[in-house]
Design a protein around this motif. Structure first.
Motif, PDB file in Angstrom:
ATOM      1  N   VAL A  53       6.156  10.703 -26.751  1.00  0.00           N
ATOM      2  CA  VAL A  53       4.850  10.440 -26.431  1.00  0.00           C
ATOM      3  C   VAL A  53       3.968  10.306 -27.944  1.00  0.00           C
ATOM      4  O   VAL A  53       2.945   9.425 -28.034  1.00  0.00           O
ATOM      5  CB  VAL A  53       4.161  11.557 -25.694  1.00  0.00           C
ATOM      6  N   ASP A  54       4.185  11.062 -28.990  1.00  0.00           N
ATOM      7  CA  ASP A  54       3.557  11.054 -30.343  1.00  0.00           C
ATOM      8  C   ASP A  54       3.975   9.752 -30.851  1.00  0.00           C
ATOM      9  O   ASP A  54       2.908   9.111 -31.451  1.00  0.00           O
ATOM     10  CB  ASP A  54       4.138  12.004 -31.059  1.00  0.00           C
ATOM     11  N   LYS A  69       1.849   6.801 -28.799  1.00  0.00           N
ATOM     12  CA  LYS A  69       0.555   7.048 -29.291  1.00  0.00           C
ATOM     13  C   LYS A  69       0.083   6.669 -30.733  1.00  0.00           C
ATOM     14  O   LYS A  69      -0.932   6.023 -30.921  1.00  0.00           O
ATOM     15  CB  LYS A  69      -0.040   8.443 -28.955  1.00  0.00           C
ATOM     16  N   GLU A 129      -3.779   2.294 -26.052  1.00  0.00           N
ATOM     17  CA  GLU A 129      -3.906   3.476 -24.832  1.00  0.00           C
ATOM     18  C   GLU A 129      -3.373   2.821 -23.666  1.00  0.00           C
ATOM     19  O   GLU A 129      -2.913   3.668 -22.934  1.00  0.00           O
ATOM     20  CB  GLU A 129      -5.528   3.566 -24.724  1.00  0.00           C
ATOM     21  N   THR A 144       0.296   3.395 -23.618  1.00  0.00           N
ATOM     22  CA  THR A 144       0.727   4.956 -23.448  1.00  0.00           C
ATOM     23  C   THR A 144       0.656   5.271 -21.895  1.00  0.00           C
ATOM     24  O   THR A 144       1.316   6.378 -21.708  1.00  0.00           O
ATOM     25  CB  THR A 144      -0.205   5.691 -24.247  1.00  0.00           C
ATOM     26  N   LYS A 145      -0.289   4.794 -21.163  1.00  0.00           N
ATOM     27  CA  LYS A 145      -0.278   5.200 -19.646  1.00  0.00           C
ATOM     28  C   LYS A 145       0.994   4.874 -18.932  1.00  0.00           C
ATOM     29  O   LYS A 145       1.359   5.540 -17.934  1.00  0.00           O
ATOM     30  CB  LYS A 145      -1.236   4.452 -19.021  1.00  0.00           C
TER      31      LYS A 145
END
Length: 179
Positions: free
Chosen positions: A87-88, A91, A96, A99-100
């Motif tokens: 996740v890091d 991101k 954005e 990342t969803k």
């Protein structure tokens, strides 16, 4: 039972494992926040490898206890570390909107993990026909290789570690003032 353990001792091993998970979940999570998710996951792989080697060559209750404690600590080092690392990284490098799609990635991860568990259970069962220690040695080897690959291929410096540590400290302090 096999290896000289009574049924009570075998169940006690389960208790020890879950007690270790309970005790070490927070400290190993703090370790991952402080020193990085990659390092936490790599340590997990090597600890799990060590625990499986101990199982492979153990024959007493106390050696199984040592293996179970090491295994439990290894599991807590991995708990969420690789997912948080992913996740890091996403991101940091993606928009954005991209990342969803993380939830979709985790769905496929679970499917793959469950499929690999089925396959590994079949392989382990087959290996156990030759020797009871072979599945443990195979698992130890796989975890060691996973640790080496993670060390090499989980790239990127976790630049945000310092800010995460400061933020978690502020959150902790704010929470304790409210009580």
């Amino acid at each position: 039972t096999k290896n000289g353990l009574s049924l009570f001792q075998a169940h006690l091993m389960n208790f020890i494992f879950f007690a270790v998970l309970l005790v070490f979940e927070v400290p190993t999570g703090a370790f991952a926040d402080r020193y990085g998710r990659k390092l936490s996951f790599v340590l997990s792989c090597f600890l799990m490898s060590l625990s499986k080697l101990i199982y492979a060559f153990s024959g007493s209750f106390w050696s199984f206890v040592v293996a179970e404690v090491i295994s439990g600590i290894g599991v807590t080092f991995a708990s969420g570390a690789i997912q948080a690392w992913l996740v890091d990284r996403l991101k940091l490098h993606l928009s954005e909107e991209c990342t969803k799609k993380i939830l979709e990635v985790f769905t496929y991860e679970n499917l793959l993990k469950n499929a690999l568990l089925v396959i590994s259970a079949l392989i382990g069962s087959r290996l156990a026909e030759y020797s009871g220690s072979y599945p443990w040695m195979m698992t130890a080897t796989c975890m060691f290789v996973a640790g080496v690959f993670s060390l090499i291929f989980l790239t990127g410096h976790e630049e945000h570690i310092e800010s995460r540590v400061k933020e978690s400290g502020r959150t902790f302090l704010a929470g304790s003032k409210n009580q």
